[in-house]
Scaffold this motif. Structure first.
Motif, PDB file in Angstrom:
ATOM      1  N   UNK A 102       8.101  46.924  24.354  1.00 36.86           N
ATOM      2  CA  UNK A 102       9.031  47.993  24.710  1.00 36.86           C
ATOM      3  C   UNK A 102       9.323  47.992  26.207  1.00 36.86           C
ATOM      4  N   UNK A 103       8.307  47.756  26.995  1.00 38.91           N
ATOM      5  CA  UNK A 103       8.507  47.693  28.451  1.00 38.91           C
ATOM      6  C   UNK A 103       9.443  46.552  28.817  1.00 38.91           C
ATOM      7  N   UNK A 104       9.341  45.435  28.106  1.00 37.41           N
ATOM      8  CA  UNK A 104      10.230  44.301  28.375  1.00 37.41           C
ATOM      9  C   UNK A 104      11.675  44.654  28.049  1.00 37.41           C
ATOM     10  N   UNK A 105      11.912  45.332  26.934  1.00 40.06           N
ATOM     11  CA  UNK A 105      13.267  45.744  26.558  1.00 40.06           C
ATOM     12  C   UNK A 105      13.839  46.698  27.598  1.00 40.06           C
ATOM     13  N   UNK A 106      13.038  47.659  28.022  1.00 41.20           N
ATOM     14  CA  UNK A 106      13.505  48.631  29.012  1.00 41.20           C
ATOM     15  C   UNK A 106      13.788  47.938  30.348  1.00 41.20           C
ATOM     16  N   UNK A 107      12.907  47.041  30.746  1.00 38.75           N
ATOM     17  CA  UNK A 107      13.107  46.329  32.013  1.00 38.75           C
ATOM     18  C   UNK A 107      14.362  45.463  31.959  1.00 38.75           C
ATOM     19  N   UNK A 108      14.574  44.765  30.843  1.00 41.48           N
ATOM     20  CA  UNK A 108      15.778  43.936  30.710  1.00 41.48           C
ATOM     21  C   UNK A 108      17.038  44.792  30.719  1.00 41.48           C
ATOM     22  N   UNK A 109      16.998  45.931  30.037  1.00 44.77           N
ATOM     23  CA  UNK A 109      18.150  46.823  30.025  1.00 44.77           C
ATOM     24  C   UNK A 109      18.458  47.389  31.398  1.00 44.77           C
ATOM     25  N   UNK A 110      17.427  47.824  32.101  1.00 48.89           N
ATOM     26  CA  UNK A 110      17.612  48.338  33.464  1.00 48.89           C
ATOM     27  C   UNK A 110      18.203  47.264  34.377  1.00 48.89           C
ATOM     28  N   UNK A 111      17.660  46.071  34.276  1.00 49.11           N
ATOM     29  CA  UNK A 111      18.159  44.958  35.080  1.00 49.11           C
ATOM     30  C   UNK A 111      19.622  44.668  34.748  1.00 49.11           C
ATOM     31  N   UNK A 112      19.957  44.679  33.468  1.00 47.86           N
ATOM     32  CA  UNK A 112      21.341  44.407  33.060  1.00 47.86           C
ATOM     33  C   UNK A 112      22.284  45.496  33.551  1.00 47.86           C
ATOM     34  N   UNK A 113      21.854  46.757  33.497  1.00 45.51           N
ATOM     35  CA  UNK A 113      22.706  47.851  33.982  1.00 45.51           C
ATOM     36  C   UNK A 113      22.947  47.717  35.481  1.00 45.51           C
ATOM     37  N   UNK A 114      21.909  47.439  36.244  1.00 42.36           N
ATOM     38  CA  UNK A 114      22.085  47.280  37.693  1.00 42.36           C
ATOM     39  C   UNK A 114      22.926  46.045  38.006  1.00 42.36           C
ATOM     40  N   UNK A 116      20.830  50.251  24.459  1.00 45.17           N
ATOM     41  CA  UNK A 116      19.544  50.891  24.158  1.00 45.17           C
ATOM     42  C   UNK A 116      19.011  51.670  25.352  1.00 45.17           C
ATOM     43  N   UNK A 117      19.043  51.048  26.518  1.00 49.20           N
ATOM     44  CA  UNK A 117      18.527  51.732  27.708  1.00 49.20           C
ATOM     45  C   UNK A 117      19.455  52.880  28.099  1.00 49.20           C
ATOM     46  N   UNK A 118      20.767  52.698  27.934  1.00 47.42           N
ATOM     47  CA  UNK A 118      21.699  53.798  28.201  1.00 47.42           C
ATOM     48  C   UNK A 118      21.423  54.988  27.312  1.00 47.42           C
ATOM     49  N   UNK A 119      21.161  54.734  26.022  1.00 50.81           N
ATOM     50  CA  UNK A 119      20.835  55.828  25.099  1.00 50.81           C
ATOM     51  C   UNK A 119      19.516  56.486  25.486  1.00 50.81           C
ATOM     52  N   UNK A 120      18.542  55.677  25.886  1.00 49.81           N
ATOM     53  CA  UNK A 120      17.247  56.223  26.302  1.00 49.81           C
ATOM     54  C   UNK A 120      17.399  57.103  27.540  1.00 49.81           C
ATOM     55  N   UNK A 121      18.133  56.621  28.532  1.00 46.76           N
ATOM     56  CA  UNK A 121      18.358  57.409  29.751  1.00 46.76           C
ATOM     57  C   UNK A 121      19.148  58.672  29.439  1.00 46.76           C
ATOM     58  N   UNK A 122      20.147  58.548  28.564  1.00 48.99           N
ATOM     59  CA  UNK A 122      20.983  59.692  28.215  1.00 48.99           C
ATOM     60  C   UNK A 122      20.195  60.766  27.482  1.00 48.99           C
ATOM     61  N   UNK A 123      19.223  60.359  26.695  1.00 50.38           N
ATOM     62  CA  UNK A 123      18.457  61.349  25.935  1.00 50.38           C
ATOM     63  C   UNK A 123      17.619  62.239  26.855  1.00 50.38           C
ATOM     64  N   UNK A 124      17.400  61.806  28.096  1.00 48.79           N
ATOM     65  CA  UNK A 124      16.598  62.599  29.031  1.00 48.79           C
ATOM     66  C   UNK A 124      17.418  63.195  30.179  1.00 48.79           C
TER      67      UNK A 124
END
Length: 164
Positions: A46-58, A82-90
């Motif tokens: 899960x940390x890898x998915x979040x890190x990849x998503x954050x990197x892709x967004x930046x 996925x990371x956008x949805x996670x960030x949006x949920x908070x």
């Protein structure tokens, strides 16, 4: 003379033992590292998915900021969504106010269709960027009905000049 020779021999022997212990300790660490790499934990994945998503967004922030246009690898837009949805949920709660419908083959996210929420349609990349709070991506999205007034009464589509 003989005493000196014995002292030298003792030092060499001690150095050899510590070197052997060090090699043994290193090989145990290597085995643990290999095992961890071959069998990652769920939290590690899960940390890898979040890190990849954050990197892709930046990365997209920079690419879009420079006015460049490039096609990301096939899996990257899913990570962004996925990371956008996670960030949006908070943070901005858009994923809880809209039904997010990707037009490029990913299942919808957000509020169930039975509740008849406003829908926002677009590519996974644009939706993920918008969910993560990058309002500049709203120009690439299509809003199907008037959005709820949870963003302080403002409509990101009308701010960007997007037609409905």
């Amino acid at each position: 003379m003989r005493l000196q020779a014995m002292a030298v021999k003792a030092r060499k022997c001690q150095a050899f033992r510590s070197k052997r212990r060090c090699k043994r300790r290193q090989s145990i660490q290597d085995l643990r590292a290999r095992d961890w790499a071959e069998h990652p934990t769920l939290t590690g994945r899960l940390a890898a998915v979040i890190a990849l998503g954050e990197l892709a967004i930046h990365h997209q922030d920079i690419v879009r900021g420079l006015g460049l246009d490039g096609e990301p690898p096939p899996a990257v837009p899913s990570y962004i969504l996925w990371v956008g949805a996670l960030l949006s949920s908070h943070s901005n709660l858009r994923v809880w106010r809209y039904r997010v419908v990707p037009t490029d083959g990913h299942p919808p996210l957000g509020v169930p269709q039975a509740l008849r929420p406003p829908e926002v349609l677009g590519t996974r990349e644009a939706l993920g960027m918008w969910l993560a709070g990058r309002d500049a991506a709203a120009g690439e999205l299509h809003f199907t009905s008037s959005p709820p007034t949870g963003d302080g009464g403002r409509d990101p589509a009308s701010e960007q000049g997007v037609s409905r």
